[in-house]
Design an enzyme around this catalytic site. Structure first.
Site, PDB file in Angstrom:
ATOM      1  N   CYS A  91      44.333  36.800  34.558  1.00 47.83           N
ATOM      2  CA  CYS A  91      45.792  36.934  34.482  1.00 47.83           C
ATOM      3  C   CYS A  91      46.180  38.353  34.858  1.00 47.83           C
ATOM      4  O   CYS A  91      46.040  38.740  36.028  1.00 47.83           O
ATOM      5  CB  CYS A  91      46.343  36.502  33.118  1.00 47.83           C
ATOM      6  SG  CYS A  91      45.530  37.200  31.669  1.00 47.83           S
ATOM      7  N   SER A  92      46.658  39.158  33.913  1.00 45.84           N
ATOM      8  CA  SER A  92      47.101  40.507  34.265  1.00 45.84           C
ATOM      9  C   SER A  92      46.934  41.453  33.081  1.00 45.84           C
ATOM     10  O   SER A  92      47.773  42.303  32.837  1.00 45.84           O
ATOM     11  CB  SER A  92      48.564  40.470  34.712  1.00 45.84           C
ATOM     12  OG  SER A  92      49.362  39.839  33.720  1.00 45.84           O
ATOM     13  N   CYS A  93      45.843  41.295  32.334  1.00 45.17           N
ATOM     14  CA  CYS A  93      45.556  42.202  31.224  1.00 45.17           C
ATOM     15  C   CYS A  93      45.510  43.639  31.750  1.00 45.17           C
ATOM     16  O   CYS A  93      44.926  43.902  32.804  1.00 45.17           O
ATOM     17  CB  CYS A  93      44.212  41.865  30.585  1.00 45.17           C
ATOM     18  SG  CYS A  93      44.118  40.211  29.891  1.00 45.17           S
ATOM     19  N   CYS A 109      41.835  42.226  36.069  1.00 42.00           N
ATOM     20  CA  CYS A 109      41.890  41.045  35.197  1.00 42.00           C
ATOM     21  C   CYS A 109      41.920  39.840  36.120  1.00 42.00           C
ATOM     22  O   CYS A 109      42.944  39.582  36.749  1.00 42.00           O
ATOM     23  CB  CYS A 109      43.121  41.078  34.290  1.00 42.00           C
ATOM     24  SG  CYS A 109      43.310  39.561  33.330  1.00 42.00           S
TER      25      CYS A 109
END
Lengths: 112, 221, 109
Positions: free
Chosen positions: B124-126, B121
């Site tokens: 962000c941090s999906c 991702c």
């Protein structure tokens, strides 16, 4: 970077940027970090702050803070800022509550 | 309240450094105090409840890579299930009783002789939290997020994974409502294994796509 | 029963996806201020639709402004050749990047 990029490129949009080797670091979440994650989910479930508002709130911290603050620290600051904007609490209320929590927990490891 | 964020709990923010142990100070740190204060204010105002938080912590604790590993092992042993899983990842997981608490969809990406999948991702941090739990720090930090889309083969090599040139590397960047889970290749020599034995071989990192599943080093992560 | 009623159904604006698998599309080159969920490295690049995501979902970018019941549009899984994204790409020319992009960012080629 052009002057337009200052406002049109989000600080967390880093795909393709130059960066060092991947250091395979990980850590067991601290209890407060896990609570912060749970808080994020609950704020979304309760239609108070959705996930996208949280992402936008993190972007709003700007490149330098995003680079310096660790992950859940960014989240909780974003939640505080969004909470002020949405009228959930005022900066004064948060400051007073933080002082109270600090006093209450000064002699105790880990508040809950 | 001190305005200096480093006056308390300053060891908490040091986990960016790979080799430094995480220290717990006696008193909670500035941001931990902020978390407690925000949560208590929201509870006091009746917007959320303490039970909401407790319950969601239990939900998070119940999500680990063992769930993803069970899905992979089922797909390896049940071709009809694999077909349904590749068609609709979320429905396939739900069929096994894995609920999706966060309103995301799931695409399961099958590694084959000719395609190796890697997930990232960049924004962000999906991450497929309902089936893998929370992501490791390296997945959320800049080097992986920045480089996985531009030099995936070099990143894979840093994990010890060398993909031959005639195999396509396919990077999936999750940015929206879709999450990904890599279905790794089943290692040779596992023909006699039970579904449970197979699941024990499947690591978190193999389901991110940075390493293959091997017979040797199963599966705590 | 009058079956012509069924064949006369007209879908509403944005109800049906605008693109289909195999379509060539280009990611819009616009650079808006505010919030977005389409990484800059994709802007202006051509790719192919490999999957239509059903059903339509709320536009993430609108959701960022608190519009929980914002507009729903279709997302597409779009494939890009790595060398199209990165002129100096060092891997195999067959390597790909795939990503979900909302309809508002895609232009038919």
């Amino acid at each position: 970077m052009s002057v337009e990029d200052f406002v049109s490129r989000l600080p967390n949009d880093i795909g393709g940027a130059a960066a060092g080797p991947v250091d395979r670091v990980e850590h067991e979440l601290e209890p407060w970090e896990k609570r912060c994650h749970a808080l994020a989910d609950v704020l979304d479930f309760r239609k108070l702050i959705n996930t996208e508002e949280k992402r936008k709130g993190v972007e709003a911290l700007g490149e330098s803070l995003i680079g310096k603050l660790p992950y859940y620290e960014r989240w909780i600051v974003a939640f505080a800022n969004i909470g002020f904007t949405k009228g959930f609490f005022t900066p004064t209320e948060l400051a007073e509550k933080m002082a109270e929590v600090e006093a209450r927990t000064a002699d105790h490891p880990k508040p809950l | 309240m001190s305005s200096d964020p480093h006056s308390h709990g300053h060891g908490h923010s040091h986990y960016h450094d790979a080799h430094e142990a995480i220290v717990s100070d006696d008193a909670p740190g500035y941001y931990e105090i902020m978390e407690t204060a925000v949560r208590e204010l929201l509870i006091a105002k009746g917007l959320i409840t303490a039970n909401d938080i407790r319950h969601q912590i239990e939900v998070l604790d119940s999500r680990t890579p063992a769930l993803g590993a069970a899905v992979v092992a089922r797909a390896w042993t049940d071709p009809a299930f694999k077909g349904r899983l590749l068609e609709n990842g979320r429905a396939g997981c739900e069929e096994m009783g894995i609920s999706f608490y966060d309103d995301t969809q799931l695409i399961v990406l099958e590694n084959t002789e000719s395609v190796h999948n890697l997930i990232v991702c960049t924004l962000c941090s999906c991450y497929p939290r309902p089936v893998l739990g929370l992501p490791p720090d390296w997945y959320k930090l800049k080097p992986y997020r920045a480089r996985a889309v531009i030099e995936p083969r070099k990143v894979l090599a840093e994990f010890g994974t060398i993909i031959p040139d005639d195999v396509e590397v396919r990077v999936s960047d999750s940015t929206a409502v879709i999450r990904y889970l890599v279905l790794p290749r089943r290692p040779a020599g596992t023909e006699g294994c039970t579904e449970e034995q197979l699941a024990a071989l499947v690591t978190r990192d193999a389901m991110i796509g940075v390493i293959p599943v091997t017979l040797n080093d199963g599966a705590a992560q | 029963m009058d079956t012509s009623a069924l064949s006369a159904i007209r879908p509403a604006l944005f109800e049906r996806p605008s693109f289909t698998v195999g379509d060539r599309v280009r990611v819009s080159k616009r650079a808006p201020i505010g919030h977005y969920r389409v990484p800059i490295y994709l802007r202006g690049i051509a790719g192919s639709i490999v999957r239509v995501i059903e059903p339509a979902f709320v536009d993430n970018e609108e959701e960022g402004y608190g519009r929980n019941a914002g507009n729903k549009r279709h997302y597409y899984r779009v494939a890009f050749a790595m060398p199209d994204l990165w002129p100096d790409y060092a891997g195999s020319p067959n390597d790909e990047l795939q990503i979900e992009i909302i309809e508002t960012w895609l232009e038919q080629i």
